[in-house]
Motif scaffolding. Structure first.
Motif, short mmCIF file in Angstrom:
data_model
loop_
_atom_site.label_atom_id
_atom_site.label_comp_id
_atom_site.label_asym_id
_atom_site.label_seq_id
_atom_site.Cartn_x
_atom_site.Cartn_y
_atom_site.Cartn_z
N PRO A 88 0.81 -1.24 0.00
CA PRO A 88 0.00 0.00 0.00
C PRO A 88 0.84 1.28 0.00
O PRO A 88 0.51 2.23 -0.71
N HIS A 89 1.92 1.30 0.77
CA HIS A 89 2.74 2.52 0.81
C HIS A 89 3.42 2.77 -0.54
O HIS A 89 3.61 3.92 -0.92
N CYS A 90 3.75 1.71 -1.26
CA CYS A 90 4.35 1.88 -2.59
C CYS A 90 3.31 2.42 -3.58
O CYS A 90 3.63 3.30 -4.39
N GLN A 91 2.10 1.93 -3.50
CA GLN A 91 1.04 2.40 -4.40
C GLN A 91 0.72 3.88 -4.14
O GLN A 91 0.56 4.66 -5.08
N GLU A 92 0.67 4.26 -2.86
CA GLU A 92 0.42 5.67 -2.51
C GLU A 92 1.57 6.54 -2.99
O GLU A 92 1.37 7.63 -3.53
N CYS A 93 2.79 6.06 -2.79
CA CYS A 93 3.97 6.82 -3.24
C CYS A 93 3.94 7.01 -4.75
O CYS A 93 4.23 8.10 -5.25
N ALA A 94 3.57 5.97 -5.48
CA ALA A 94 3.51 6.05 -6.94
C ALA A 94 2.54 7.14 -7.39
O ALA A 94 2.85 7.92 -8.30
N GLN A 95 1.39 7.22 -6.75
CA GLN A 95 0.41 8.25 -7.11
C GLN A 95 0.95 9.65 -6.83
O GLN A 95 0.80 10.57 -7.63
N THR A 96 1.59 9.80 -5.67
CA THR A 96 2.14 11.10 -5.29
C THR A 96 3.28 11.50 -6.22
O THR A 96 3.38 12.66 -6.64
N CYS A 97 4.12 10.54 -6.59
CA CYS A 97 5.22 10.81 -7.52
C CYS A 97 4.68 11.20 -8.90
O CYS A 97 5.23 12.10 -9.54
N GLN A 98 3.64 10.53 -9.35
CA GLN A 98 3.06 10.85 -10.65
C GLN A 98 2.53 12.29 -10.67
O GLN A 98 2.75 13.03 -11.63
N HIS A 99 1.84 12.67 -9.60
CA HIS A 99 1.31 14.03 -9.52
C HIS A 99 2.46 15.04 -9.52
O HIS A 99 2.41 16.06 -10.23
N CYS A 100 3.51 14.75 -8.76
CA CYS A 100 4.66 15.66 -8.72
C CYS A 100 5.32 15.75 -10.09
O CYS A 100 5.70 16.84 -10.53
N ALA A 101 5.46 14.62 -10.77
CA ALA A 101 6.05 14.61 -12.10
C ALA A 101 5.24 15.51 -13.05
O ALA A 101 5.82 16.29 -13.83
N ASP A 102 3.92 15.41 -12.98
CA ASP A 102 3.07 16.24 -13.83
C ASP A 102 3.25 17.73 -13.53
O ASP A 102 3.37 18.55 -14.44
N GLU A 103 3.27 18.07 -12.24
CA GLU A 103 3.46 19.48 -11.83
C GLU A 103 4.83 20.00 -12.27
O GLU A 103 4.95 21.11 -12.79
N CYS A 104 5.87 19.19 -12.04
CA CYS A 104 7.22 19.62 -12.39
C CYS A 104 7.41 19.75 -13.91
O CYS A 104 8.07 20.67 -14.38
N GLU A 105 6.79 18.84 -14.65
CA GLU A 105 6.88 18.92 -16.11
C GLU A 105 6.23 20.21 -16.61
O GLU A 105 6.75 20.88 -17.50
N ALA A 106 5.10 20.58 -16.01
CA ALA A 106 4.42 21.83 -16.41
C ALA A 106 5.30 23.04 -16.14
O ALA A 106 5.40 23.95 -16.98
N VAL A 107 5.94 23.07 -14.98
CA VAL A 107 6.83 24.19 -14.66
C VAL A 107 8.03 24.20 -15.59
O VAL A 107 8.44 25.25 -16.10
N SER A 108 8.59 23.03 -15.85
CA SER A 108 9.75 22.93 -16.73
C SER A 108 9.42 23.46 -18.13
O SER A 108 10.21 24.19 -18.73
N GLN A 109 8.24 23.11 -18.62
CA GLN A 109 7.81 23.56 -19.95
C GLN A 109 7.55 25.06 -19.99
O GLN A 109 7.76 25.70 -21.01
N ALA A 110 7.07 25.61 -18.87
CA ALA A 110 6.74 27.03 -18.82
C ALA A 110 7.97 27.92 -18.62
O ALA A 110 7.92 29.12 -18.87
#
Length: 111
Positions: A88-110
């Protein structure tokens, strides 16, 4: 970009660092921790890079956008690894990492 522009990404990086710390700690305590070594290592690296990325955005550093690009890639690698484990902690971490990746990619592109 300004601190206001970075706010959502800073929150995502901070949450990701905490989730990765939790995941690495829980994986280290797991009975099968030898099979989780890559997960632990990626979580530790991801947590450290997320903290640094958040710090640079808070300072409105000229390097924040570039570091966000690296952070996005590392978060994706960590998410992919964590998804491989049914814990369960790995699955939760994966979701949080995915969200962070999306946010960081948006900032990187901007940037």
């Amino acid at each position: 970009m300004t601190l206001v522009d970075y706010a959502s990404c800073i929150r995502a990086c901070s949450a990701c660092a905490v989730a990765c710390d939790d995941c690495a700690g829980a994986c280290a305590k797991a009975a099968s921790s030898t099979s989780l070594q890559r997960c632990i290592a990626l979580c530790n690296d991801c947590a450290d890079v997320c903290r640094l990325t958040a710090l640079l955005m808070t300072r409105e550093s000229a390097w924040a956008g570039a570091l966000c690009g690296l952070c996005a890639r590392l978060c994706m690698a960590c998410a992919e690894e964590c998804l491989e484990h049914a814990l369960p902690h790995c699955q939760e971490c994966a979701q949080t990492c995915q969200h962070c990746a999306d946010e960081c990619e948006a900032v990187s592109q901007a940037s």
